[in-house]
Write a protein that holds these residues in place. Structure first.
Motif, PDB file in Angstrom:
ATOM      1  N   MET A  74      52.819  46.098  24.041  1.00  0.00           N
ATOM      2  CA  MET A  74      51.646  45.400  24.556  1.00  0.00           C
ATOM      3  C   MET A  74      51.615  45.543  26.076  1.00  0.00           C
ATOM      4  O   MET A  74      52.617  45.336  26.753  1.00  0.00           O
ATOM      5  N   SER A  75      50.445  45.891  26.597  1.00  0.00           N
ATOM      6  CA  SER A  75      50.356  46.021  28.043  1.00  0.00           C
ATOM      7  C   SER A  75      49.552  44.861  28.628  1.00  0.00           C
ATOM      8  O   SER A  75      48.623  44.350  28.004  1.00  0.00           O
ATOM      9  N   ARG A  76      49.960  44.426  29.783  1.00  0.00           N
ATOM     10  CA  ARG A  76      49.237  43.346  30.457  1.00  0.00           C
ATOM     11  C   ARG A  76      48.114  43.947  31.281  1.00  0.00           C
ATOM     12  O   ARG A  76      48.290  44.972  31.922  1.00  0.00           O
ATOM     13  N   SER A  77      46.959  43.302  31.254  1.00  0.00           N
ATOM     14  CA  SER A  77      45.893  43.785  32.136  1.00  0.00           C
ATOM     15  C   SER A  77      46.127  43.201  33.521  1.00  0.00           C
ATOM     16  O   SER A  77      46.625  42.103  33.679  1.00  0.00           O
ATOM     17  N   HIS A  78      45.813  43.984  34.521  1.00  0.00           N
ATOM     18  CA  HIS A  78      46.046  43.573  35.898  1.00  0.00           C
ATOM     19  C   HIS A  78      44.755  43.794  36.658  1.00  0.00           C
ATOM     20  O   HIS A  78      44.349  44.914  36.881  1.00  0.00           O
ATOM     21  N   LYS A  79      44.101  42.713  37.044  1.00  0.00           N
ATOM     22  CA  LYS A  79      42.774  42.851  37.642  1.00  0.00           C
ATOM     23  C   LYS A  79      42.844  43.218  39.117  1.00  0.00           C
ATOM     24  O   LYS A  79      42.039  43.998  39.599  1.00  0.00           O
ATOM     25  N   GLY A  80      43.765  42.666  39.836  1.00  0.00           N
ATOM     26  CA  GLY A  80      43.840  42.927  41.273  1.00  0.00           C
ATOM     27  C   GLY A  80      44.793  44.056  41.586  1.00  0.00           C
ATOM     28  O   GLY A  80      45.478  44.564  40.703  1.00  0.00           O
ATOM     29  N   PRO A  81      44.811  44.473  42.863  1.00  0.00           N
ATOM     30  CA  PRO A  81      45.752  45.538  43.234  1.00  0.00           C
ATOM     31  C   PRO A  81      47.198  45.056  43.129  1.00  0.00           C
ATOM     32  O   PRO A  81      47.478  43.870  43.300  1.00  0.00           O
ATOM     33  N   LYS A  82      48.079  45.987  42.825  1.00  0.00           N
ATOM     34  CA  LYS A  82      49.494  45.659  42.706  1.00  0.00           C
ATOM     35  C   LYS A  82      50.103  45.525  44.098  1.00  0.00           C
ATOM     36  O   LYS A  82      49.601  46.138  45.051  1.00  0.00           O
ATOM     37  N   PRO A  83      51.202  44.770  44.217  1.00  0.00           N
ATOM     38  CA  PRO A  83      51.832  44.587  45.538  1.00  0.00           C
ATOM     39  C   PRO A  83      52.157  45.919  46.213  1.00  0.00           C
ATOM     40  O   PRO A  83      51.975  46.065  47.433  1.00  0.00           O
ATOM     41  N   GLU A  84      52.609  46.905  45.438  1.00  0.00           N
ATOM     42  CA  GLU A  84      52.951  48.184  46.059  1.00  0.00           C
ATOM     43  C   GLU A  84      51.703  48.925  46.552  1.00  0.00           C
ATOM     44  O   GLU A  84      51.752  49.663  47.545  1.00  0.00           O
ATOM     45  N   GLU A  85      50.589  48.706  45.870  1.00  0.00           N
ATOM     46  CA  GLU A  85      49.329  49.315  46.333  1.00  0.00           C
ATOM     47  C   GLU A  85      48.874  48.670  47.645  1.00  0.00           C
ATOM     48  O   GLU A  85      48.365  49.343  48.542  1.00  0.00           O
ATOM     49  N   ILE A  86      49.072  47.371  47.755  1.00  0.00           N
ATOM     50  CA  ILE A  86      48.686  46.671  48.991  1.00  0.00           C
ATOM     51  C   ILE A  86      49.578  47.129  50.142  1.00  0.00           C
ATOM     52  O   ILE A  86      49.106  47.365  51.261  1.00  0.00           O
ATOM     53  N   GLU A  87      50.853  47.295  49.849  1.00  0.00           N
ATOM     54  CA  GLU A  87      51.779  47.752  50.894  1.00  0.00           C
ATOM     55  C   GLU A  87      51.405  49.165  51.355  1.00  0.00           C
ATOM     56  O   GLU A  87      51.428  49.473  52.544  1.00  0.00           O
ATOM     57  N   THR A  88      51.054  50.012  50.410  1.00  0.00           N
ATOM     58  CA  THR A  88      50.613  51.366  50.774  1.00  0.00           C
ATOM     59  C   THR A  88      49.340  51.303  51.613  1.00  0.00           C
ATOM     60  O   THR A  88      49.196  52.022  52.610  1.00  0.00           O
ATOM     61  N   ALA A  89      48.415  50.422  51.233  1.00  0.00           N
ATOM     62  CA  ALA A  89      47.162  50.282  51.988  1.00  0.00           C
ATOM     63  C   ALA A  89      47.431  49.832  53.412  1.00  0.00           C
ATOM     64  O   ALA A  89      46.783  50.286  54.354  1.00  0.00           O
ATOM     65  N   ARG A  90      48.401  48.927  53.587  1.00  0.00           N
ATOM     66  CA  ARG A  90      48.736  48.434  54.937  1.00  0.00           C
ATOM     67  C   ARG A  90      49.172  49.578  55.854  1.00  0.00           C
ATOM     68  O   ARG A  90      48.939  49.550  57.045  1.00  0.00           O
ATOM     69  N   ARG A  91      49.808  50.568  55.270  1.00  0.00           N
ATOM     70  CA  ARG A  91      50.311  51.684  56.087  1.00  0.00           C
ATOM     71  C   ARG A  91      49.319  52.839  56.163  1.00  0.00           C
ATOM     72  O   ARG A  91      49.568  53.824  56.865  1.00  0.00           O
ATOM     73  N   ASP A  92      48.228  52.750  55.455  1.00  0.00           N
ATOM     74  CA  ASP A  92      47.247  53.841  55.399  1.00  0.00           C
ATOM     75  C   ASP A  92      46.632  54.059  56.786  1.00  0.00           C
ATOM     76  O   ASP A  92      46.078  53.119  57.369  1.00  0.00           O
ATOM     77  N   PRO A  93      46.725  55.269  57.327  1.00  0.00           N
ATOM     78  CA  PRO A  93      46.182  55.502  58.669  1.00  0.00           C
ATOM     79  C   PRO A  93      44.680  55.234  58.769  1.00  0.00           C
ATOM     80  O   PRO A  93      44.192  54.858  59.826  1.00  0.00           O
ATOM     81  N   ARG A  94      43.963  55.375  57.667  1.00  0.00           N
ATOM     82  CA  ARG A  94      42.526  55.071  57.714  1.00  0.00           C
ATOM     83  C   ARG A  94      42.306  53.582  57.969  1.00  0.00           C
ATOM     84  O   ARG A  94      41.428  53.195  58.758  1.00  0.00           O
ATOM     85  N   LEU A  95      43.101  52.752  57.324  1.00  0.00           N
ATOM     86  CA  LEU A  95      42.975  51.308  57.537  1.00  0.00           C
ATOM     87  C   LEU A  95      43.406  50.946  58.953  1.00  0.00           C
ATOM     88  O   LEU A  95      42.758  50.141  59.628  1.00  0.00           O
ATOM     89  N   ARG A  96      44.473  51.546  59.422  1.00  0.00           N
ATOM     90  CA  ARG A  96      44.978  51.211  60.757  1.00  0.00           C
ATOM     91  C   ARG A  96      43.970  51.604  61.829  1.00  0.00           C
ATOM     92  O   ARG A  96      43.767  50.880  62.802  1.00  0.00           O
ATOM     93  N   ARG A  97      43.333  52.755  61.651  1.00  0.00           N
ATOM     94  CA  ARG A  97      42.300  53.148  62.629  1.00  0.00           C
ATOM     95  C   ARG A  97      41.108  52.201  62.551  1.00  0.00           C
ATOM     96  O   ARG A  97      40.530  51.836  63.573  1.00  0.00           O
TER      97      ARG A  97
END
Ligand code: SF4
Length: 111
Positions: free
Chosen positions: A1-24
């Motif tokens: 059984m798989s759990r549905s996950h509506k929001g971004p995962k913590p690792e996705e948020i961490e990756t987004a924080r380091r994304d140069p597009r976001l930083r710019r």
């Protein structure tokens, strides 16, 4: 059984924080109120930037236009500020922005 996950995962948020597009985007913010007038997409069919919501295809044509756009950081900042969940903005897909919204909210001081 798989759990549905509506929001971004913590690792996705961490990756987004380091994304140069976001930083710019954080750096540029809203320093150019006229950015919309300088977008490469001004003369392009808007549908290029708004693929069908159910489509799993990457909107390559839109992303290619954004990659050479001089105002892409201001564009992304505006989309993140507005919580815009549809279409390509600032060289990002709606899916990419899911995690960026969280990283953006965490990084931008509340007025
Ligand atoms: S970054 Fe992309 S969506 Fe934003 S103004 Fe430029 S071409 Fe248009």
């Amino acid at each position: 059984m798989s759990r549905s996950h509506k929001g971004p995962k913590p690792e996705e948020i961490e990756t987004a924080r380091r994304d140069p597009r976001l930083r710019r985007a954080l750096h540029v913010g809203h320093t150019d109120p006229e950015w919309r007038m300088r977008g490469r997409c001004l003369s392009v069919d808007p549908e290029t930037f708004f693929p069908e919501p159910q489509s799993n295809q990457t909107p390559h044509a839109a992303l290619a236009l954004c990659s050479g756009c001089a105002v892409r950081s201001a564009c992304l900042a505006s989309a993140l500020e507005a919580g815009d969940r549809n279409g390509v903005w600032g060289g990002t897909t709606p899916r990419e922005r899911q995690a960026m919204f969280v990283a953006w909210r965490d990084a931008v001081p509340v007025a």
